[in-house]
Scaffold this active site. Structure first.
Site, PDB file in Angstrom:
ATOM      1  N   SER A 258       0.798  -1.229   0.000  1.00 11.07           N
ATOM      2  CA  SER A 258       0.000   0.000   0.000  1.00 11.07           C
ATOM      3  C   SER A 258       0.831   1.280   0.000  1.00 11.07           C
ATOM      4  O   SER A 258       0.319   2.334  -0.348  1.00 11.07           O
ATOM      5  CB  SER A 258      -0.952   0.000   1.182  1.00 11.07           C
ATOM      6  OG  SER A 258      -0.218   0.011   2.387  1.00 11.07           O
TER       7      SER A 258
ATOM      8  N   HIS B 292      -5.737  -4.661  -1.670  1.00  7.81           N
ATOM      9  CA  HIS B 292      -5.544  -3.465  -2.499  1.00  7.81           C
ATOM     10  C   HIS B 292      -5.538  -3.784  -3.991  1.00  7.81           C
ATOM     11  O   HIS B 292      -5.493  -2.878  -4.816  1.00  7.81           O
ATOM     12  CB  HIS B 292      -4.222  -2.773  -2.150  1.00  7.81           C
ATOM     13  CG  HIS B 292      -4.337  -1.792  -1.026  1.00  7.81           C
ATOM     14  ND1 HIS B 292      -5.011  -0.592  -1.153  1.00  7.81           N
ATOM     15  CD2 HIS B 292      -3.893  -1.831   0.237  1.00  7.81           C
ATOM     16  CE1 HIS B 292      -4.952   0.061  -0.003  1.00  7.81           C
ATOM     17  NE2 HIS B 292      -4.277  -0.669   0.857  1.00  7.81           N
TER      18      HIS B 292
ATOM     19  N   LYS C 145     -12.713  -2.035   0.312  1.00  9.41           N
ATOM     20  CA  LYS C 145     -11.955  -1.117  -0.548  1.00  9.41           C
ATOM     21  C   LYS C 145     -12.653  -0.996  -1.912  1.00  9.41           C
ATOM     22  O   LYS C 145     -13.717  -0.413  -1.971  1.00  9.41           O
ATOM     23  CB  LYS C 145     -10.497  -1.585  -0.646  1.00  9.41           C
ATOM     24  CG  LYS C 145      -9.771  -1.410   0.697  1.00  9.41           C
ATOM     25  CD  LYS C 145      -8.283  -1.665   0.629  1.00  9.41           C
ATOM     26  CE  LYS C 145      -7.623  -1.267   1.950  1.00  9.41           C
ATOM     27  NZ  LYS C 145      -7.102  -2.402   2.717  1.00  9.41           N
TER      28      LYS C 145
HETATM   29  C1  LIG Z   1      -7.020  -2.839   4.112  1.00  8.28           C
HETATM   30  C2  LIG Z   1      -6.296  -4.111   4.247  1.00  8.28           C
HETATM   31  C3  LIG Z   1      -6.708  -5.105   5.147  1.00  8.28           C
HETATM   32  C4  LIG Z   1      -7.829  -4.879   6.118  1.00  8.28           C
HETATM   33  O1  LIG Z   1      -9.069  -4.947   5.493  1.00  8.28           O
HETATM   34  P1  LIG Z   1     -10.392  -4.665   6.348  1.00  8.28           P
HETATM   35  O2  LIG Z   1     -11.458  -5.427   5.644  1.00  8.28           O
HETATM   36  O3  LIG Z   1     -10.596  -3.193   6.357  1.00  8.28           O
HETATM   37  O4  LIG Z   1     -10.140  -5.202   7.723  1.00  8.28           O
HETATM   38  C5  LIG Z   1      -6.015  -6.291   5.171  1.00  8.28           C
HETATM   39  N1  LIG Z   1      -4.963  -6.522   4.343  1.00  8.28           N
HETATM   40  C6  LIG Z   1      -4.521  -5.577   3.485  1.00  8.28           C
HETATM   41  C7  LIG Z   1      -3.356  -5.872   2.596  1.00  8.28           C
HETATM   42  C8  LIG Z   1      -5.175  -4.341   3.417  1.00  8.28           C
HETATM   43  O5  LIG Z   1      -4.728  -3.421   2.561  1.00  8.28           O
END
Ligand SMILES: *Cc1c(COP(=O)(O)O)cnc(C)c1O
Length: 398
Positions: A183, A211, A242
């Site tokens: 990220s 992501h 996301k």
């Molecule tokens: C955002 C993210 C998460 C967490 O996701 P949520 O559903 O908001 O708990 C886990 N792993 C990665 C790589 C992320 O970018």
């Protein structure tokens, strides 16, 4: 005792503040979108949400959620295996496996829970987990909850991964785990090489597509699509929070026997509530939408390419990206903070990242592109970058 404890907490908080690491929340008064209204009533262009496909306020998803609210109620008041499974939850799991070309899927309240509950049921102290150093916090926490031996390799460093795989030959089973997209830089894990090494050194692979799902690959099926590995990776985790609408929910998908065992033993699945019916219904509608068109992915890819090329042409230092994350490198932490603050004055909401979130002297502004951005909005963002860059002496006056 609380008085003494309170003194301690106050001290820790002031240390966080004096280190410049205190996080404040910005209040948004509108739905999530390309344009948001913030608490002082001002409208700004949003370039820091994970709303990659622009689905957070999509009319079809809202309609599906509203309909399910009427037909299936508001909440489940139960975990899945007692009385928290509706037809909608099963249907959503089917849609997830169809999307990724996998055998089965299991839902969680969030991907944080999916990652927290994936390692411990599958592996024991006889086994090995080999993890990328830049993996998400939830993977790190999930690994901590498991008794398997831990190995680490530097971000996307395939020589180091190979060394660690050699060291891990003494264990019974080996699992390589990586984020699909990292990220902070927006780089993609070299899954083709990881897969080859896994074959060579007798390991299985897990990819967190949080992501990358919806974003990477021609049709947005993620890193497994980019490297032509659909159906070949044993474990995929991801989020509904996301690109996929941004509400809430996570999942693990992959080999049937793995998912079966998770349903029996994964603690965040067994001991935490089911996702609300309206979220499941909107998720189903979203995956059905993805089946019928790649329009949003195409728009996102176009937007990203357009933005990156304009920014490079303007003279900015951009990290190579294969996702919708664009890191504009400023290196200096103070400069990154000042830059982001001035961008907001220009009506562009972006966030500066600096140590300890990224390595020292690697401060940057992270821009997240969305299919919801129009060409005009992208131009406004680039213009604000150029204006601010000149004011702060970063760009030569052109
Ligand atoms: C955002 C993210 C998460 C967490 O996701 P949520 O559903 O908001 O708990 C886990 N792993 C990665 C790589 C992320 O970018």
């Amino acid at each position: 005792m609380f008085e003494r404890f309170k003194t301690h907490l106050t001290k820790v908080l002031s240390e966080i503040e004096s280190a410049g690491l205190y996080k404040n929340e910005r209040i948004i008064l509108s739905p999530q979108g390309a344009v948001i209204r913030v608490s002082d009533g001002k409208e700004v262009l949003n370039f820091c949400a994970n709303n990659y496909l622009g689905l957070s306020n999509h009319p079809e998803l809202k309609a599906a959620a509203t309909e399910a609210l009427e037909t299936h109620g508001y909440g489940m008041s139960s975990v899945r295996f007692i009385c928290g499974t509706q037809d909608l939850h099963k249907q959503l799991e089917t849609e997830i496996s169809r999307f990724f070309g996998t055998e089965d899927a299991i839902l969680y309240a969030a991907c944080f829970d999916a990652n927290g509950g994936v390692f411990e049921p599958l592996l024991t102290e006889e086994d090995a987990i080999i993890s990328d150093a830049l993996n998400h916090a939830s993977i790190i926490d999930g690994v901590r909850l498991c008794k398997a031996q831990r190995y680490r390799y530097a971000n996307a460093d395939m020589d180091e991964l190979e060394q660690q795989l050699k060291l891990a030959q003494q264990q019974r089973f080996r699992l390589i785990v990586t984020d699909g997209v990292f990220s902070m830089d927006g780089n993609v894990a070299p899954l083709d090489r990881i897969y080859e090494l896994a074959k060579q050194y007798d390991a299985i692979v897990m990819v967190d597509e949080s992501h990358s799902a919806g974003v990477v690959g021609e049709t947005g099926r993620g890193v497994t699509e980019l490297y032509n590995l659909k159906g070949k990776i044993e474990i995929i985790t991801g989020t509904l929070g996301k690109a996929f609408g941004g509400a809430i929910g996570g999942f693990t998908t992959g080999k049937k026997e793995i998912i079966d065992l998770l349903r029996q033993r994964s603690r965040p699945y067994l001991f935490s509530n089911s996702i609300p019916p309206m979220v499941a219904a909107a998720g189903i509608r979203m995956f059905q939408l993805m089946e019928t068109t790649n329009e949003l992915q195409e728009k996102l890819h176009q937007n990203t390419a357009y933005f990156v090329s304009k920014m490079k042409k303007a003279g900015f230092d951009i990290k190579p990206t294969a996702s919708a994350i664009c890191a504009v490198m400023l290196y200096d932490a103070k400069l990154a903070q000042e830059f982001a603050a001035r961008m907001l004055d220009e009506g562009i909401y972006v966030v500066g990242f600096y140590y300890p979130v990224v390595p020292k002297d690697q401060a940057r502004i992270r821009v997240q592109l969305s299919a919801a951005h129009t060409a005009v909005q992208l131009d406004q963002c680039v213009d604000a970058f150029c204006k601010t860059g000149k004011e702060l002496g970063l760009l030569k006056n052109k």
